[in-house]
Design an enzyme around this catalytic site. Structure first.
Site, mmCIF file in Angstrom:
data_model
loop_
_atom_site.group_PDB
_atom_site.id
_atom_site.type_symbol
_atom_site.label_atom_id
_atom_site.label_comp_id
_atom_site.label_asym_id
_atom_site.label_seq_id
_atom_site.Cartn_x
_atom_site.Cartn_y
_atom_site.Cartn_z
ATOM 1 N N GLN A 248 2.684 2.008 3.662
ATOM 2 C CA GLN A 248 2.377 2.241 2.245
ATOM 3 C C GLN A 248 3.441 1.556 1.384
ATOM 4 O O GLN A 248 3.310 1.516 0.167
ATOM 5 C CB GLN A 248 2.367 3.747 1.941
ATOM 6 C CG GLN A 248 1.321 4.514 2.728
ATOM 7 C CD GLN A 248 1.514 6.007 2.597
ATOM 8 O OE1 GLN A 248 1.072 6.629 1.614
ATOM 9 N NE2 GLN A 248 2.180 6.605 3.577
ATOM 10 N N ASN A 249 4.477 1.034 2.047
ATOM 11 C CA ASN A 249 5.595 0.450 1.298
ATOM 12 C C ASN A 249 5.271 -0.965 0.835
ATOM 13 O O ASN A 249 4.594 -1.712 1.540
ATOM 14 C CB ASN A 249 6.860 0.445 2.177
ATOM 15 C CG ASN A 249 7.260 1.852 2.576
ATOM 16 O OD1 ASN A 249 6.854 2.826 1.936
ATOM 17 N ND2 ASN A 249 8.014 1.974 3.648
ATOM 18 N N GLY B 4 8.363 8.914 7.404
ATOM 19 C CA GLY B 4 8.819 8.715 6.027
ATOM 20 C C GLY B 4 7.733 8.755 4.989
ATOM 21 O O GLY B 4 7.804 8.058 3.975
ATOM 22 N N THR B 5 6.709 9.595 5.229
ATOM 23 C CA THR B 5 5.679 9.722 4.195
ATOM 24 C C THR B 5 5.341 11.187 3.980
ATOM 25 O O THR B 5 5.243 11.962 4.917
ATOM 26 C CB THR B 5 4.386 8.943 4.544
ATOM 27 O OG1 THR B 5 3.391 9.219 3.546
ATOM 28 C CG2 THR B 5 3.856 9.252 5.919
ATOM 29 N N SER B 6 5.136 11.546 2.716
ATOM 30 C CA SER B 6 4.824 12.942 2.393
ATOM 31 C C SER B 6 3.359 13.253 2.683
ATOM 32 O O SER B 6 2.910 14.387 2.528
ATOM 33 C CB SER B 6 5.116 13.196 0.911
ATOM 34 O OG SER B 6 4.331 12.291 0.112
ATOM 35 N N TYR C 214 8.309 -3.503 -12.045
ATOM 36 C CA TYR C 214 8.250 -4.176 -10.736
ATOM 37 C C TYR C 214 9.299 -5.297 -10.639
ATOM 38 O O TYR C 214 9.821 -5.569 -9.561
ATOM 39 C CB TYR C 214 6.824 -4.677 -10.439
ATOM 40 C CG TYR C 214 5.895 -3.524 -10.118
ATOM 41 C CD1 TYR C 214 5.074 -2.956 -11.089
ATOM 42 C CD2 TYR C 214 5.909 -2.932 -8.853
ATOM 43 C CE1 TYR C 214 4.270 -1.859 -10.812
ATOM 44 C CE2 TYR C 214 5.107 -1.825 -8.565
ATOM 45 C CZ TYR C 214 4.305 -1.294 -9.551
ATOM 46 O OH TYR C 214 3.529 -0.193 -9.278
ATOM 47 N N ARG D 12 12.321 -3.566 -9.410
ATOM 48 C CA ARG D 12 12.248 -3.201 -7.980
ATOM 49 C C ARG D 12 12.348 -4.444 -7.088
ATOM 50 O O ARG D 12 12.913 -4.419 -6.001
ATOM 51 C CB ARG D 12 10.941 -2.430 -7.719
ATOM 52 C CG ARG D 12 10.966 -1.060 -8.434
ATOM 53 C CD ARG D 12 9.712 -0.281 -8.227
ATOM 54 N NE ARG D 12 9.630 0.166 -6.831
ATOM 55 C CZ ARG D 12 8.487 0.562 -6.282
ATOM 56 N NH1 ARG D 12 7.372 0.544 -7.010
ATOM 57 N NH2 ARG D 12 8.464 0.983 -5.038
ATOM 58 N N ASP E 148 7.749 -2.994 -0.002
ATOM 59 C CA ASP E 148 8.899 -3.849 0.306
ATOM 60 C C ASP E 148 8.596 -4.706 1.543
ATOM 61 O O ASP E 148 7.591 -4.500 2.213
ATOM 62 C CB ASP E 148 10.169 -2.984 0.508
ATOM 63 C CG ASP E 148 10.088 -2.046 1.715
ATOM 64 O OD1 ASP E 148 10.352 -0.843 1.557
ATOM 65 O OD2 ASP E 148 9.777 -2.525 2.826
ATOM 66 N N HIS F 212 -0.668 -0.775 0.218
ATOM 67 C CA HIS F 212 -0.496 -0.693 -1.237
ATOM 68 C C HIS F 212 0.050 -1.978 -1.844
ATOM 69 O O HIS F 212 0.558 -1.957 -2.955
ATOM 70 C CB HIS F 212 0.420 0.498 -1.576
ATOM 71 C CG HIS F 212 -0.201 1.810 -1.194
ATOM 72 N ND1 HIS F 212 0.524 2.978 -1.059
ATOM 73 C CD2 HIS F 212 -1.466 2.128 -0.867
ATOM 74 C CE1 HIS F 212 -0.286 3.959 -0.704
ATOM 75 N NE2 HIS F 212 -1.503 3.472 -0.558
HETATM 76 N N1 APR Z 1 13.846 9.114 6.872
HETATM 77 C C1 APR Z 1 12.574 9.580 7.034
HETATM 78 N N2 APR Z 1 11.881 10.207 6.043
HETATM 79 C C2 APR Z 1 12.524 10.370 4.859
HETATM 80 C C3 APR Z 1 13.833 9.911 4.628
HETATM 81 C C4 APR Z 1 14.498 9.252 5.696
HETATM 82 N N3 APR Z 1 15.749 8.781 5.565
HETATM 83 N N4 APR Z 1 14.169 10.239 3.331
HETATM 84 C C5 APR Z 1 13.086 10.852 2.800
HETATM 85 N N5 APR Z 1 12.105 10.946 3.716
HETATM 86 C C6 APR Z 1 10.765 11.504 3.573
HETATM 87 C C7 APR Z 1 10.615 12.598 2.539
HETATM 88 O O1 APR Z 1 10.938 13.853 3.096
HETATM 89 C C8 APR Z 1 9.123 12.490 2.214
HETATM 90 O O2 APR Z 1 8.353 13.270 3.101
HETATM 91 O O3 APR Z 1 9.927 10.453 3.132
HETATM 92 C C9 APR Z 1 8.808 11.001 2.432
HETATM 93 C C10 APR Z 1 8.626 10.224 1.150
HETATM 94 O O4 APR Z 1 7.474 10.718 0.502
HETATM 95 P P1 APR Z 1 7.010 10.008 -0.854
HETATM 96 O O5 APR Z 1 8.184 9.826 -1.737
HETATM 97 O O6 APR Z 1 5.812 10.775 -1.339
HETATM 98 O O7 APR Z 1 6.572 8.555 -0.402
HETATM 99 P P2 APR Z 1 5.208 8.099 0.256
HETATM 100 O O8 APR Z 1 4.637 9.168 1.141
HETATM 101 O O9 APR Z 1 5.462 6.776 0.871
HETATM 102 O O10 APR Z 1 4.256 7.912 -1.039
HETATM 103 C C11 APR Z 1 2.972 7.382 -0.796
HETATM 104 O O11 APR Z 1 2.598 7.292 -3.187
HETATM 105 O O12 APR Z 1 3.201 6.783 -5.344
HETATM 106 C C12 APR Z 1 2.530 6.331 -4.238
HETATM 107 O O13 APR Z 1 2.102 4.082 -3.823
HETATM 108 C C13 APR Z 1 3.100 5.050 -3.722
HETATM 109 O O14 APR Z 1 3.055 4.259 -1.440
HETATM 110 C C14 APR Z 1 3.412 5.355 -2.264
HETATM 111 C C15 APR Z 1 2.543 6.562 -1.979
#
Ligand code: APR
Length: 233
Positions: free
Chosen positions: A87-88, A173-175, A54, A57, A90, A105
């Site tokens: 969830q970020n 921007g979240t999976s 951390y 980061r 930052d 988070h």
């Molecule tokens: N713009 C929009 N989306 C984007 C971009 C971009 N420039 N680049 C990547 N992505 C998408 C990817 O396609 C993916 O669907 O952002 C998503 C990122 O997914 P993850 O890496 O799984 O991140 P997130 O969903 O925030 O993870 C959730 O998991 O490990 C834990 O605590 C951690 O908060 C985090 C949580």
């Protein structure tokens, strides 16, 4: 009456600022074992590794800036009520000017006691390191104010309430792979309009009736902003 927008943001929101996501090809979880650096059980055996993870980061965060996507979300506050549930960890939404943010988070620029989950004794540390031997007021080792796997998500109730009041929900921007954050979308009220912005194919079967915008955050949000001003003004 101003429309209520709720933005549910993930790591992809900060990707264009130079912060890597977790699960993309060059994601953090490809170079670190999530169980080693982001699980409460690991804190009891790997404190120095976690503190360093951390610290690295936090130092990176000092050197990056909000991107256009963060700025567009902040600008929407002129004509909409906006709440960002992120969830970020930052502080880029804050630095872009967004006023109402729920950090599900935790926050990288804060530290807390490692002894008492209730009285967290949270302090602001900015971009400084937390070192072994840095103590909280309760005498315990200071730890990052982050919600690790295996820990509860104290802000989730607030987030459920916020999203249930939304007229417009923007998932960006979240999976949608981590719970309970991913379950928030189910608390949308029936006539809320839901958009999902992501350049990749996301499994949206868990969300009924969503408009998918296959773009990066800044492009997708610029497109949506234009749509909103056509549709609502
Ligand atoms: N713009 C929009 N989306 C984007 C971009 C971009 N420039 N680049 C990547 N992505 C998408 C990817 O396609 C993916 O669907 O952002 C998503 C990122 O997914 P993850 O890496 O799984 O991140 P997130 O969903 O925030 O993870 C959730 O998991 O490990 C834990 O605590 C951690 O908060 C985090 C949580």
């Amino acid at each position: 009456m101003k429309k209520q927008i709720v933005v549910l943001s993930g790591a992809g929101m900060s990707e264009e600022s130079g912060i890597s996501t977790f699960r993309d090809n060059n994601g953090l979880w490809n170079s670190y074992d999530v169980m080693q650096v982001a699980h409460i059980d690991s804190w009891y055996v790997n404190q120095n590794l976690i503190l360093q993870f951390y610290n690295d980061r936090r130092r990176q965060l000092a050197s990056v800036s909000p991107n256009i996507g963060h700025q567009i979300i902040a600008e929407l506050e002129k004509d909409f009520n906006v709440v960002v549930i992120t969830q970020n960890i930052d502080n880029l939404h804050e630095r872009a000017g967004t006023s109402h943010i729920i950090h599900l988070h935790g926050e990288l620029t804060k530290a807390c006691s490692s002894k008492d989950r209730n009285k967290r004794h949270v302090i602001d540390i900015g971009y400084n390191d937390i070192l072994p031997g840095d103590l909280s007021v309760d005498g315990s080792q200071l730890r990052p104010f982050i919600v690790w796997f295996g820990e509860d998500v104290p802000e989730i109730e607030k987030a459920f309430i916020a999203i249930s009041k939304a007229d417009i929900i923007i998932v960006v921007g979240t999976s949608m792979r981590v719970y309970p954050a991913a379950s928030l979308i189910h608390y949308a009220h029936a006539d809320a309009v839901i958009y999902l912005i992501d350049p990749a194919e996301i499994n949206v079967s868990i969300i009924n009736d969503v408009e998918v915008i296959r773009k990066k955050a800044s492009e997708g949000l610029a497109f949506l902003k234009k749509q909103f001003y056509k549709k609502y003004f």
